[in-house]
Design a protein around this motif. Sequence first.
Motif, PDB file in Angstrom:
ATOM      1  N   GLY A  16     -45.501  21.216 -19.961  1.00  0.00           N
ATOM      2  CA  GLY A  16     -45.194  20.962 -18.558  1.00  0.00           C
ATOM      3  C   GLY A  16     -43.700  20.789 -18.327  1.00  0.00           C
ATOM      4  N   LEU A  17     -43.049  20.086 -19.227  1.00  0.00           N
ATOM      5  CA  LEU A  17     -41.607  19.892 -19.115  1.00  0.00           C
ATOM      6  C   LEU A  17     -40.864  21.209 -19.242  1.00  0.00           C
ATOM      7  N   LYS A  18     -41.299  22.041 -20.177  1.00  0.00           N
ATOM      8  CA  LYS A  18     -40.639  23.342 -20.356  1.00  0.00           C
ATOM      9  C   LYS A  18     -40.796  24.211 -19.119  1.00  0.00           C
ATOM     10  N   ARG A  19     -41.938  24.111 -18.456  1.00  0.00           N
ATOM     11  CA  ARG A  19     -42.141  24.894 -17.232  1.00  0.00           C
ATOM     12  C   ARG A  19     -41.197  24.440 -16.125  1.00  0.00           C
ATOM     13  N   ILE A  20     -40.998  23.120 -16.036  1.00  0.00           N
ATOM     14  CA  ILE A  20     -40.062  22.596 -15.039  1.00  0.00           C
ATOM     15  C   ILE A  20     -38.651  23.128 -15.304  1.00  0.00           C
ATOM     16  N   LEU A  21     -38.311  23.247 -16.578  1.00  0.00           N
ATOM     17  CA  LEU A  21     -36.950  23.644 -16.963  1.00  0.00           C
ATOM     18  C   LEU A  21     -36.731  25.151 -16.965  1.00  0.00           C
ATOM     19  N   GLU A  22     -37.807  25.925 -16.882  1.00  0.00           N
ATOM     20  CA  GLU A  22     -37.698  27.383 -16.950  1.00  0.00           C
ATOM     21  C   GLU A  22     -36.800  27.959 -15.866  1.00  0.00           C
ATOM     22  N   GLY A  23     -36.821  27.357 -14.689  1.00  0.00           N
ATOM     23  CA  GLY A  23     -36.038  27.895 -13.587  1.00  0.00           C
ATOM     24  C   GLY A  23     -34.568  27.526 -13.628  1.00  0.00           C
ATOM     25  N   SER A  24     -34.172  26.747 -14.621  1.00  0.00           N
ATOM     26  CA  SER A  24     -32.775  26.329 -14.719  1.00  0.00           C
ATOM     27  C   SER A  24     -31.991  27.284 -15.608  1.00  0.00           C
ATOM     28  N   ASP A  25     -30.801  27.673 -15.165  1.00  0.00           N
ATOM     29  CA  ASP A  25     -29.983  28.595 -15.958  1.00  0.00           C
ATOM     30  C   ASP A  25     -28.938  27.875 -16.799  1.00  0.00           C
ATOM     31  N   ASP A  26     -28.953  26.525 -16.756  1.00  0.00           N
ATOM     32  CA  ASP A  26     -27.970  25.781 -17.541  1.00  0.00           C
ATOM     33  C   ASP A  26     -28.614  24.830 -18.554  1.00  0.00           C
ATOM     34  N   PHE A  48     -27.924  20.911 -31.296  1.00  0.00           N
ATOM     35  CA  PHE A  48     -28.336  20.722 -29.905  1.00  0.00           C
ATOM     36  C   PHE A  48     -27.468  19.638 -29.270  1.00  0.00           C
ATOM     37  N   ASP A  49     -27.516  19.571 -27.932  1.00  0.00           N
ATOM     38  CA  ASP A  49     -26.594  18.724 -27.182  1.00  0.00           C
ATOM     39  C   ASP A  49     -27.196  17.430 -26.670  1.00  0.00           C
ATOM     40  N   MET A  50     -28.526  17.390 -26.571  1.00  0.00           N
ATOM     41  CA  MET A  50     -29.149  16.240 -25.932  1.00  0.00           C
ATOM     42  C   MET A  50     -30.595  16.107 -26.373  1.00  0.00           C
ATOM     43  N   LEU A  51     -31.072  14.864 -26.430  1.00  0.00           N
ATOM     44  CA  LEU A  51     -32.445  14.573 -26.825  1.00  0.00           C
ATOM     45  C   LEU A  51     -33.184  13.908 -25.669  1.00  0.00           C
ATOM     46  N   SER A 113     -31.848  16.676 -12.530  1.00  0.00           N
ATOM     47  CA  SER A 113     -30.653  15.882 -12.243  1.00  0.00           C
ATOM     48  C   SER A 113     -30.408  14.843 -13.329  1.00  0.00           C
ATOM     49  N   ALA A 114     -31.502  14.274 -13.883  1.00  0.00           N
ATOM     50  CA  ALA A 114     -31.351  13.280 -14.954  1.00  0.00           C
ATOM     51  C   ALA A 114     -30.746  13.920 -16.198  1.00  0.00           C
ATOM     52  N   ILE A 115     -31.239  15.093 -16.576  1.00  0.00           N
ATOM     53  CA  ILE A 115     -30.713  15.785 -17.759  1.00  0.00           C
ATOM     54  C   ILE A 115     -29.241  16.113 -17.576  1.00  0.00           C
ATOM     55  N   ARG A 116     -28.898  16.664 -16.435  1.00  0.00           N
ATOM     56  CA  ARG A 116     -27.504  17.058 -16.192  1.00  0.00           C
ATOM     57  C   ARG A 116     -26.570  15.852 -16.176  1.00  0.00           C
ATOM     58  N   LYS A 117     -27.035  14.777 -15.586  1.00  0.00           N
ATOM     59  CA  LYS A 117     -26.192  13.584 -15.508  1.00  0.00           C
ATOM     60  C   LYS A 117     -25.970  12.972 -16.886  1.00  0.00           C
ATOM     61  N   VAL A 118     -27.036  12.835 -17.664  1.00  0.00           N
ATOM     62  CA  VAL A 118     -26.917  12.251 -19.001  1.00  0.00           C
ATOM     63  C   VAL A 118     -26.089  13.151 -19.920  1.00  0.00           C
ATOM     64  N   ALA A 119     -26.300  14.462 -19.821  1.00  0.00           N
ATOM     65  CA  ALA A 119     -25.549  15.401 -20.650  1.00  0.00           C
ATOM     66  C   ALA A 119     -24.057  15.367 -20.342  1.00  0.00           C
ATOM     67  N   SER A 120     -23.712  15.022 -19.086  1.00  0.00           N
ATOM     68  CA  SER A 120     -22.303  14.978 -18.684  1.00  0.00           C
ATOM     69  C   SER A 120     -21.612  13.683 -19.101  1.00  0.00           C
ATOM     70  N   GLY A 121     -22.394  12.768 -19.675  1.00  0.00           N
ATOM     71  CA  GLY A 121     -21.809  11.523 -20.145  1.00  0.00           C
ATOM     72  C   GLY A 121     -22.014  10.339 -19.232  1.00  0.00           C
ATOM     73  N   ARG A 122     -22.751  10.548 -18.134  1.00  0.00           N
ATOM     74  CA  ARG A 122     -22.988   9.459 -17.192  1.00  0.00           C
ATOM     75  C   ARG A 122     -24.387   8.878 -17.398  1.00  0.00           C
ATOM     76  N   PRO A 123     -24.591   7.614 -17.068  1.00  0.00           N
ATOM     77  CA  PRO A 123     -25.918   7.010 -17.220  1.00  0.00           C
ATOM     78  C   PRO A 123     -26.853   7.448 -16.105  1.00  0.00           C
ATOM     79  N   TYR A 124     -28.156   7.430 -16.394  1.00  0.00           N
ATOM     80  CA  TYR A 124     -29.158   7.708 -15.372  1.00  0.00           C
ATOM     81  C   TYR A 124     -30.212   6.619 -15.450  1.00  0.00           C
TER      82      TYR A 124
END
Length: 214
Positions: A16-26, A48-51, A113-124
């Motif tokens: 289910g998570l992978k399906r949500i992420l399929e539409g993202s190009d980043d 890899f960059d994030m867990l 938005s949570a993935i992008r924020k955490v990956a950028s170094g900010r807390p979520y």
Amino acid sequence: MIRLVIADDHTIMREGLKRILEGSDDIEVVGEAVDGFEVLALVRKGGFDMLMLDLSMPGRSGVELIRQIKHESPRLPILILTMHEEEQYAIRAIRAGARGYLTKESAGTQLLSAIRKVASGRPYISTSVAEQLAMDAMPNNEDSPHKKLSDREFEVFGLLVNGKTITEIADLLHLSAKTVSTHKTRILFKMHMNSLAELVQYAVAHKLVAPFRI
């Protein structure tokens, strides 16, 4: 591109998570893990960059696993994705080194938005978690009984109130049944309670019981 590893022991949840992420190009899912041992193996391998990590998995899990990951890979961002809504789980995870905390109920609308924020170094984290962290830092703050538990005791407490037996907890956490029983005794003592039934009643009242999972 954010190279992401998903760690969750439920196949349906990972798909289910992978399906949500399929539409993202980043964001690209480059690995999956079903227990704490697989998580640590992937962390040691790198690439890899994030867990994105579930708090409740077989083997090493929860706060103990977060601490081990941060010890071996201090710069790896960790986003917790869990069924636990209670702030205390989030606070313990953040203090252990997680950078973000998201409930599975909110994943559909907030995941990207949570993935992008955490990956950028900010807390979520939610506003309520931020407020609780601030309150806990204040002097003379009276703690609820469950906040007196150590991280391991809190993990055992969570499993007990969610219906796991001593033997099942021992298997899940790779401990002896005697050690788990000792933890149970300490939990009852610290929380000034006399039985598992009282612990369950307390957990229900404080929303510390996990939602039913198939």
